[in-house]
Write a protein that holds these residues in place. Structure first.
Motif: not given
Length: 435
Positions: A30, A36-37, A80, A84-85, A87-88, A100-102
């Motif tokens: 992560v 930011d996620d 990441l 960030c995306p 890791a989504g 969405e998410g991380a």
């Protein structure tokens, strides 16, 4: 893997026995805390054309770095924060998808009981972390990374990603950023990443999106021989020289020459039933970032698939330069795909009929995407290749060149046609070396 400039190298993909790669348990990497996620809505025409297939690029490095798995894992975590995306996870929003998410990127550290010099096609599968069945489920990580250390000190980095996340140039940008951070070249990637479409990308007609999606949504086929070949530099040069001698426009590109050689040799070897009037097809992906004015740093999907048909006789019996000219005409029509539905390549189904699935060859090029420039601290990769165990319709991936020519990973013929395909390639190389 050394060869003279006119020798064709081939390695068939037999069934593997006991594994010679030891893998650690997968972990999720992560980004740093507080990252930011934000949700990324996949609304562009290019994202809507993408399908959730697992794609793998494999980078082989012959110069060691200290603890490559740990260095690359740490650099990936740093990256990441900016990507960030990656890791989504995918989620549905009506008919559209979003990221969405991380939750993290799946990471595997591994060691191989052999040297990099011993790596051949049968061994590539153990160097890769895969999605089950090649299809990425919505709950799966968007990126899987495996770092494998060889007995000689070299190492491999395999990135397997959901094609909905990025295309080849986008993944090259991400891996390049991880390399910068691993080397300590800068505190942040030199290219500022951008994933969300800000509305600057063109909106393609719905019929064109559907056609592109059909071109990418092919049934998995396990009955194709996986082959690694090198199209020799001498053969490529001969085809380009013959093409250019006609003086009909810009010089022949390496891709046009290599694609022409592959299509012609495969047609001669594998399309043996029916008459010379039978339709055969070629499809190839085209990176259109420059054409549509995508913003610098955009790493989402920005490619189209161009398709063309011809008769078996035209492809099998003309010169390779003639076939390259067909491909050139199809490339020149790529901008038409962005303007109106139904724009064809050099030859249409109406002219030549619809080619059966096995009569179709898909060629992708990983040249000039930046994959060959990725550096984690020990220099650029000695080899960039593609790896797959379950593939779609007959396909070839043209990899960055080496001193011997251009490497191609192919799953384009059934096992019973493999020897004939390799023989056609070797014969063409020998013929051109004598002219």
């Amino acid at each position: 893997m050394a060869a003279s400039s006119n020798r064709l190298i081939s390695l068939q993909y037999p069934t593997m026995g006991a594994t010679v790669v030891t893998k650690s348990s997968p972990v999720l990497v992560v980004g740093p805390p507080g990252g930011d996620d934000a949700i990324v809505h996949l609304t562009s025409s290019f994202d809507r054309s993408a399908v959730p297939l697992g794609v793998t690029v494999l980078l082989l490095f012959d110069r060691s770095i200290p603890e490559p798995a740990e260095i690359i894992r740490a650099a990936l975590s740093e990256a990441l924060a900016h990507y960030c995306p990656v890791a989504g996870r995918l989620a549905a929003e009506g008919e559209l998808l979003r990221i969405e998410g991380a939750a993290g990127v799946l990471f595997v550290a591994a060691s191989a009981g052999y040297a990099l010099a011993d790596v051949a096609v049968p061994l590539l599968g153990g160097l890769v972390a895969r999605y089950p069945g090649g299809i990425c489920r919505r709950a799966d990580p968007l990126l899987l990374v495996q770092v494998t250390e060889f007995a000689c000190g070299g190492f491999a980095v395999a990135a397997t990603w959901n094609h909905v996340l990025a295309d080849g140039e986008g993944m090259a940008q991400l891996l390049g950023a991880v390399g910068e951070l691993a080397r300590g070249a800068s505190p942040a990637p030199s290219v500022r990443p951008l994933r969300a479409d800000d509305g600057s990308l063109p909106r393609l007609p719905h019929s064109m999106i559907a056609a592109q999606k059909r071109a990418l949504s092919c049934v998995f086929n396990r009955d194709l021989a996986l082959l690694g070949v090198t199209v020799p530099a001498g053969l490529i040069g001969s085809v380009r020289a013959e093409f250019d001698a006609a003086g009909l426009g810009d010089p022949c590109t390496v891709f046009e020459a290599v694609a022409a050689v592959l299509w012609q040799c495969r047609t001669r070897a594998a399309i043996v039933s029916g008459s010379d009037d039978a339709p055969v097809a070629l499809s190839f992906s085209a990176n259109v970032r420059r054409l549509v004015g995508a913003r610098p740093g955009y790493y989402g999907n920005c490619m189209v698939v161009q398709s063309m048909t011809a008769t078996r006789g035209a492809v099998a019996h003309g010169t390779a330069a003639d076939v390259a000219r067909m491909i050139r005409r199809a490339k020149e029509r790529v901008p038409d795909l962005l303007l109106a539905p139904g724009a064809g390549g050099a030859g249409t189904a109406a002219e030549h009929g619809v080619a059966p699935l096995y009569n179709t060859l898909v060629v992708s090029s990983w040249r000039n995407l930046g994959l060959e420039a990725v550096d984690f601290g020990g220099g650029r990769p000695a080899r960039v290749t593609w790896q797959v165990e379950e593939t779609v319709v007959p396909c070839c991936v043209v990899c960055p060149p080496d001193k011997d020519g251009v490497g191609v990973m192919s799953a384009c013929v059934r096992p019973e046609h493999a020897d004939a395909f390799l023989a056609e390639l070797a014969a063409l190389a020998d013929l051109k070396s004598c002219t």
